[in-house]
Design an enzyme around this catalytic site. Structure first.
Site, PDB file in Angstrom:
ATOM      1  N   TRP A 201      45.315  22.098  20.077  1.00  0.00           N
ATOM      2  CA  TRP A 201      45.959  20.807  20.331  1.00  0.00           C
ATOM      3  C   TRP A 201      45.926  20.529  21.844  1.00  0.00           C
ATOM      4  CZ3 TRP A 201      50.395  19.543  23.160  1.00  0.00           C
ATOM      5  CH2 TRP A 201      50.757  18.190  23.079  1.00  0.00           C
ATOM      6  N   ASP A 369      52.837   2.054  17.557  1.00  0.00           N
ATOM      7  CA  ASP A 369      52.725   3.444  17.101  1.00  0.00           C
ATOM      8  C   ASP A 369      53.980   3.838  16.318  1.00  0.00           C
ATOM      9  OD1 ASP A 369      52.218   6.543  17.419  1.00  0.00           O
ATOM     10  OD2 ASP A 369      50.407   5.606  18.197  1.00  0.00           O
ATOM     11  N   ASP A 370      54.231   5.120  16.254  1.00  0.00           N
ATOM     12  CA  ASP A 370      55.313   5.746  15.491  1.00  0.00           C
ATOM     13  C   ASP A 370      56.671   5.098  15.798  1.00  0.00           C
ATOM     14  OD1 ASP A 370      56.657   7.571  13.985  1.00  0.00           O
ATOM     15  OD2 ASP A 370      55.890   9.336  15.010  1.00  0.00           O
ATOM     16  N   ARG A 446      56.552  20.432  13.096  1.00  0.00           N
ATOM     17  CA  ARG A 446      57.067  19.167  13.636  1.00  0.00           C
ATOM     18  C   ARG A 446      58.096  18.579  12.662  1.00  0.00           C
ATOM     19  NH1 ARG A 446      54.584  13.245  15.137  1.00  0.00           N
ATOM     20  NH2 ARG A 446      55.318  13.148  17.253  1.00  0.00           N
ATOM     21  N   TRP A 480      45.847   6.172  11.445  1.00  0.00           N
ATOM     22  CA  TRP A 480      46.228   7.088  10.343  1.00  0.00           C
ATOM     23  C   TRP A 480      46.351   8.491  10.933  1.00  0.00           C
ATOM     24  CZ3 TRP A 480      45.336   5.800   4.761  1.00  0.00           C
ATOM     25  CH2 TRP A 480      45.591   6.880   3.921  1.00  0.00           C
ATOM     26  N   ASP A 481      47.593   8.924  11.064  1.00  0.00           N
ATOM     27  CA  ASP A 481      47.870  10.199  11.742  1.00  0.00           C
ATOM     28  C   ASP A 481      48.061  11.334  10.731  1.00  0.00           C
ATOM     29  OD1 ASP A 481      48.337  11.867  13.908  1.00  0.00           O
ATOM     30  OD2 ASP A 481      49.925  10.620  14.763  1.00  0.00           O
ATOM     31  N   ASN A 483      49.804  15.230  11.297  1.00  0.00           N
ATOM     32  CA  ASN A 483      50.275  16.079  12.390  1.00  0.00           C
ATOM     33  C   ASN A 483      50.587  17.522  12.053  1.00  0.00           C
ATOM     34  OD1 ASN A 483      50.391  14.607  14.991  1.00  0.00           O
ATOM     35  ND2 ASN A 483      51.427  13.104  13.718  1.00  0.00           N
ATOM     36  N   ASP A 551      45.315  14.295  22.085  1.00  0.00           N
ATOM     37  CA  ASP A 551      46.575  13.774  22.642  1.00  0.00           C
ATOM     38  C   ASP A 551      46.628  13.989  24.143  1.00  0.00           C
ATOM     39  OD1 ASP A 551      47.587  12.798  20.331  1.00  0.00           O
ATOM     40  OD2 ASP A 551      49.024  14.402  19.981  1.00  0.00           O
TER      41      ASP A 551
HETATM   42  C1  DGJ Z   1      50.295  12.183  17.339  1.00  0.00           C
HETATM   43  C2  DGJ Z   1      49.255  11.208  17.837  1.00  0.00           C
HETATM   44  O1  DGJ Z   1      48.112  11.866  18.251  1.00  0.00           O
HETATM   45  C3  DGJ Z   1      49.896  10.388  18.964  1.00  0.00           C
HETATM   46  O2  DGJ Z   1      48.953   9.522  19.533  1.00  0.00           O
HETATM   47  C4  DGJ Z   1      51.053   9.619  18.393  1.00  0.00           C
HETATM   48  O3  DGJ Z   1      50.601   8.696  17.440  1.00  0.00           O
HETATM   49  C5  DGJ Z   1      52.054  10.577  17.765  1.00  0.00           C
HETATM   50  N1  DGJ Z   1      51.435  11.457  16.826  1.00  0.00           N
HETATM   51  C6  DGJ Z   1      53.156   9.810  17.072  1.00  0.00           C
HETATM   52  O4  DGJ Z   1      54.017  10.626  16.400  1.00  0.00           O
END
Ligand code: DGJ
Length: 742
Positions: A201, A369-370, A446, A480-481, A483, A551
């Protein structure tokens, strides 16, 4: 989807191509030479040959530069056993070896039959050609277990796509324990070098180069998705070649966004073979009678134009053949994203204020965003509750979307559909929808869990809320994330022998949702993001227009990240944000440097514009205007890396339109030492006979060095080049070239 297409192919009458005449030989990209039982595939400047040997095995013969005379290739002849320890099964380069009959190299397919038999020996049955696809069917010597090998030839871009459909025509279930798309062989011999991309990451896309030795080097993800850690791409060339634009390179990439594996193996007989497909770790796909399993696509290419041309072939291929809706032929809009400005603190007034400032810079797409949904005030809650947060948006999203449109931009929004926070209404209602093993702890990452997208009800729920969101809010774009990775990959609701299908079905259902959404909303565009670059591969690229590489938006780190990215993927899809400083590493680099770094892909701004000064806006406007004048060249041109990956102090790249009428150069100096001036930068890919106008984009007055002449010939630029007067720390510039005379 692809699977259904295959059935269609079998059902229609197909043309058998058995061509022997020399004239026809040179025209058809796929040829079967009946006399010698060989298949010749021509993809651009490469030829790929295999045949049916005297034992009815499918045997690899050749992969390399273009060979026009089919008669040069002799019929395949199986290899003798080397010793009682290395039988012919192992030494013969089989195109798709089953695990059986004393096979000790990586198998392409391994199964267990219900009676305990695990011996699989695949022999040629028949073949067919339809358009640019050859399907060769193999069958076990004793049982009705089939492998349909498909080869699609993209002659224009010089690429081959392989995949395999495994079919159980027995009357009992068969467990597939290892299903590979296929194996590629490079010419026998030692001294190969492997390139691959690894990371973590915020540090994705690191290029590795290492010699290939006897044994197996495994590149893989066991995480349920593509991964930040290793990307499913490889390139092989002869060790020691430091010329990026010359020399033989064999390269390939898998199109799969689930767990995957590429094994690069050098046998003791100096045969390098590259096998790719589903990761066999924890694999176990039970095929019912009549059922089929389609492997991921494994793409490959060859060039004698060095690693530079290998990348460009992939870039062209991705733009022409992979990206959805012909988006590879268009250009990407300049985007603004709110994440680094506001994080979860989004609301109507704040987003409108950012949108107004973004529009004043020339931004074309505004993305919230979020933080806009459920009780999403931190990353502890809300995922799964995809309704608009009424406190933040008392009138819904409508007023914000309308304002964004009035400002001349389209509207995009962040989603993370495969996830759920335990602190959410969805989880409280459907705890069984989260991936889990009964009675075992559910490991959070997370603060979130994965929904089991392999389940049809979860897939339908996910499609429906996305469809509603897009339908009700005039949304042009989804970020579309995704994580986290899989843990406890259980699926207790289905019979035990079906549970491991989660490794395949999850990804198939993801693709299915994306496809259906796109079909219903043909103008919708989508970005694949996975906490940065965790889901970038040729599988997801069939369904999304762009990706988020990392990121880490710190401009100096970004130069390495972006350079690594382009070994496998086109700058067209590479989103690159200009963000605020200090950033990662506590580093602060000037705004011009940050803009020029981001202009090497698809430009976006992620800064908190509320904190910008007048001079920042002035420079940014200039930068966005400049970018719009070069974006066709950057996004759809040919990329030349002008500096080696190991040079961290000075990096330069060049993009050239295919007709060589325009080019643009970016150059970045980290820190000048001892007053040294940079050596001349020689360009590539221009028309040597043409004259180009040379315009330096530069806000600074340059104290030293002769100015670069306003017009220069292609020959001069590529042989003599010009010295860049970059000085001090974090200096950067760009040079635009346009053909003014032939
Ligand atoms: C991870 C993404 O890579 C970021 O750009 C952002 O959208 C965050 N998530 C939001 O939680």
């Amino acid at each position: 989807m692809l699977f259904r297409r295959f059935i269609g192919t079998v059902a229609v009458s197909v043309m058998l191509l058995a061509v022997c005449s020399a004239s026809a030989q040179t025209s058809a990209p796929i040829r079967f030479i009946a006399k010698s039982k060989i298949f010749v595939l021509d993809a651009g400047n490469a030829t790929y040959v295999f045949g049916v040997n005297e034992q009815n095995m499918l045997q690899h013969i050749y992969w390399g530069g273009h060979v026009t005379r089919d008669e040069d290739f002799a019929a395949a002849q199986s290899f003798r056993e080397w010793a009682s320890f290395d039988l012919g099964t192992t030494t013969t380069p089989q195109e798709y070896p089953g695990w059986g009959a004393g096979l000790y190299v990586e198998p392409s397919l391994k199964v267990t039959f219900p009676d305990g038999n695990r011996d699989l020996v695949l022999h040629y049955v028949d073949h067919r050609v339809e358009a640019n696809t050859l399907t060769v069917t193999l069958k076990d010597i004793g049982r009705e277990l089939f492998a349909h090998l498909r080869y699609t030839v993209y002659a224009k871009t010089g690429t081959i796509r392989r995949d395999t459909v495994i079919e159980n025509r027995t009357d009992k279930p068969v467990v597939v324990e290892n299903a590979q798309s296929g194996v590629f062989y490079v010419p026998r011999g030692g001294g190969y070098r492997l390139r691959y991309l690894s990371g973590r990451w915020a540090g994705e896309w690191q290029l590795n180069e290492e010699p290939v030795h006897t044994g197996v080097k495994v590149l893989e993800s066991r995480r349920g998705s593509t991964s930040h850690q290793t990307n499913p791409w490889f390139a092989l060339d002869r060790d020691g070649n430091s010329d990026p634009e010359h020399g033989s390179v064999w390269f390939g990439a898998l199109g799969w966004s689930g767990s995957w594996r590429i094994s690069v193996e050098e046998t003791p007989h100096q045969q390098v073979r590259v096998t790719g497909g589903f990761n066999p770790f924890d694999f176990g796909y039970t095929l019912a009678p009549g059922e089929k399993l389609e492997t991921p696509a494994f793409y490959a290419g060859y060039t004698d134009g060095g690693i530079g041309e290998a990348s460009r072939i992939l870039h062209r291929f991705e733009r022409a053949e992979v990206l959805p809706n012909g988006s590879g032929a268009r250009t990407r809009p300049v985007l603004y994203n709110s994440w680094e400005a506001t994080e979860f603190n989004v609301d109507e007034a704040g987003q409108k204020a950012l949108a107004e400032k973004a529009a004043s810079l020339g931004v074309e797409r505004f993305v919230m965003d979020d933080g806009w949904f459920g009780q999403r005030n931190t990353d502890h809650a809300g995922l799964g509750d995809w309704y608009v947060n009424a406190k933040k948006f008392p009138n819904g999203l409508g007023p914000l979307v309308q304002r964004v449109h009035e400002l001349g931009m389209d509207f995009g929004i962040w989603v993370e559909p495969e996830m759920v926070n335990p602190d959410s209404d969805l989880y409280r209602k459907h705890p069984d929808w989260a991936m889990h093993f009964d009675g075992r702890q559910r490991t959070e990452a997370r603060n979130q869990l994965l929904l089991n997208l392999a389940r049809d009800d979860v897939r339908e729920y996910t499609f429906n809320w996305l469809d509603e969101l897009v339908s009700n809010n005039d949304i042009a774009f989804l970020k579309w994330d995704y994580n986290r990775n899989f843990s406890e990959p259980g699926w207790p609701e289905v019979p035990t022998d079906q549970q491991k299908k989660i490794w395949v079905k999850f990804t198939q259902n993801l693709y299915d949702i994306l496809d259906r959404l796109r079909k219903k909303h043909p103008k919708l565009e989508i970005e694949s993001c996975s906490g940065g670059g965790g889901r970038v591969d040729l599988g997801i690229l069939l369904h999304v227009e762009q990706v988020w590489p990392s990121d880490n938006t710190e401009a100096l780190d970004r130069l390495t990240i972006q350079q690594g990215f382009t070994y496998a993927y086109t700058p067209h899809i590479m989103m690159a944000w200009v963000t605020d400083v200090p950033n990662f590493n506590g580093r602060s680099v000037p705004l011009q440097f940050r803009f020029l770094a981001a202009m090497q892909g698809s430009l976006a701004i992620g800064s908190n514009l509320n904190k910008w000064q007048r001079e920042d806006f002035d420079l940014a406007k200039q930068m966005v205007t400049y970018y719009k004048s070069i974006r066709e060249t950057v996004q759809n041109g040919d990329l030349y890396r002008l500096t080696p990956p190991v040079d961290a102090n000075f990096k330069a790249s060049q993009y050239v339109l295919p007709d060589r009428s325009k080019a643009v150069v970016f150059a970045f100096l980290h820190s000048q030492q001892f007053g040294r001036m940079l050596p001349a930068l020689t360009l590539r890919g221009l028309d040597e006979k043409a004259t180009y106008s040379v315009t330096v984009f530069d806000g600074k007055s340059r104290p030293r060095g002769a100015p670069i002449p306003a017009e220069l010939s292609g020959a001069y630029l590529m042989n003599h080049g010009f010295a860049l007067p970059l000085t001090g720390d974090y200096d950067a510039t760009s040079i635009k070239l346009e053909r003014v005379a032939d």
